[in-house]
Design an enzyme around this catalytic site. Sequence first.
Site, mmCIF file in Angstrom:
data_model
loop_
_atom_site.group_PDB
_atom_site.id
_atom_site.type_symbol
_atom_site.label_atom_id
_atom_site.label_comp_id
_atom_site.label_asym_id
_atom_site.label_seq_id
_atom_site.Cartn_x
_atom_site.Cartn_y
_atom_site.Cartn_z
ATOM 1 N N HIS A 16 0.827 -1.199 0.000
ATOM 2 C CA HIS A 16 0.000 0.000 0.000
ATOM 3 C C HIS A 16 0.865 1.254 0.000
ATOM 4 O O HIS A 16 2.053 1.235 0.353
ATOM 5 C CB HIS A 16 -0.959 0.007 1.201
ATOM 6 C CG HIS A 16 -0.279 0.116 2.534
ATOM 7 N ND1 HIS A 16 0.287 1.287 2.993
ATOM 8 C CD2 HIS A 16 -0.075 -0.801 3.506
ATOM 9 C CE1 HIS A 16 0.801 1.095 4.189
ATOM 10 N NE2 HIS A 16 0.598 -0.172 4.534
ATOM 11 N N GLU A 101 -1.545 -7.020 8.151
ATOM 12 C CA GLU A 101 -0.210 -6.751 8.677
ATOM 13 C C GLU A 101 0.048 -7.572 9.938
ATOM 14 O O GLU A 101 -0.886 -8.011 10.627
ATOM 15 C CB GLU A 101 -0.055 -5.253 8.967
ATOM 16 C CG GLU A 101 1.330 -4.813 9.431
ATOM 17 C CD GLU A 101 2.460 -5.168 8.470
ATOM 18 O OE1 GLU A 101 2.722 -6.382 8.292
ATOM 19 O OE2 GLU A 101 3.096 -4.248 7.924
ATOM 20 N N ARG A 183 7.000 -8.951 3.154
ATOM 21 C CA ARG A 183 8.374 -9.458 3.240
ATOM 22 C C ARG A 183 8.391 -10.823 3.942
ATOM 23 O O ARG A 183 9.154 -11.718 3.566
ATOM 24 C CB ARG A 183 9.263 -8.461 3.963
ATOM 25 C CG ARG A 183 9.576 -7.226 3.114
ATOM 26 C CD ARG A 183 10.471 -6.233 3.830
ATOM 27 N NE ARG A 183 9.785 -5.597 4.934
ATOM 28 C CZ ARG A 183 10.306 -5.401 6.142
ATOM 29 N NH1 ARG A 183 11.538 -5.827 6.416
ATOM 30 N NH2 ARG A 183 9.620 -4.799 7.084
#
Length: 233
Positions: A16, A101, A183
């Site tokens: 984002h 997240e 990641r």
Amino acid sequence: MSDRDASTPRVILARHGETEWTINGRYTGITELELTPRGEQQVLSTGKLLVGTGKLIDPVQLERVFVSPRRRARKTFELLFGTESELAALNKVEFTEDIAEWGYGAYEGLFGEEIVARRNEQGLDTERPWDIWKDGCEGGESSEQATQRLDSLINRIRDIQRPYMHGEKPVDIVLVAHGHILRAFAKRWLGVPMGSPLAMMLPPGAIGVLSYEEHDINAPAFLVGIALPLEEK
């Protein structure tokens, strides 16, 4: 070894755009933040260059788009693909906590130095510095929990792509999510334990690409460099 054939399925990572907490470095998990004006422009610029018919991310080539349910990720999806995207009408868009997240728990909204100070006050990390990849977050998500949900999604993706490793059908997949969890996803895609070092960078609004070597479902790989599609004359 040959280079990747264009027909090999890909997984495209889309982070984002910038938020206020991206700018100042606060840990942002469940907190709902809007993109800054600059963040919106980051995503729009990426979309203009890379998303569309015949471009790197061609909606016709997509089998599924997984989107974090956080507001900043939803907005990024809309900016990349448009508010009237046919992907939704074709049931190719899924909003899922699998790529929300990392759960920061008690560290939500804190700066890195504040987390370290808090842990020092509690007498933690006496033998080595805090490492979120190994230690997780107080009251939040552990490394093992993050691994479990990402591995579950990776298994789903491999089941989708496995029958089409030589381009029998376009089955590219896009993940629209957050810098830390994307990641982490890349680590698990490559089979790297969450706690093992693997230095990666993915700035706000950036695009990353994963795929497979030699059309082999058992050989997941980074696409270190991307050749853009040829322009039609």
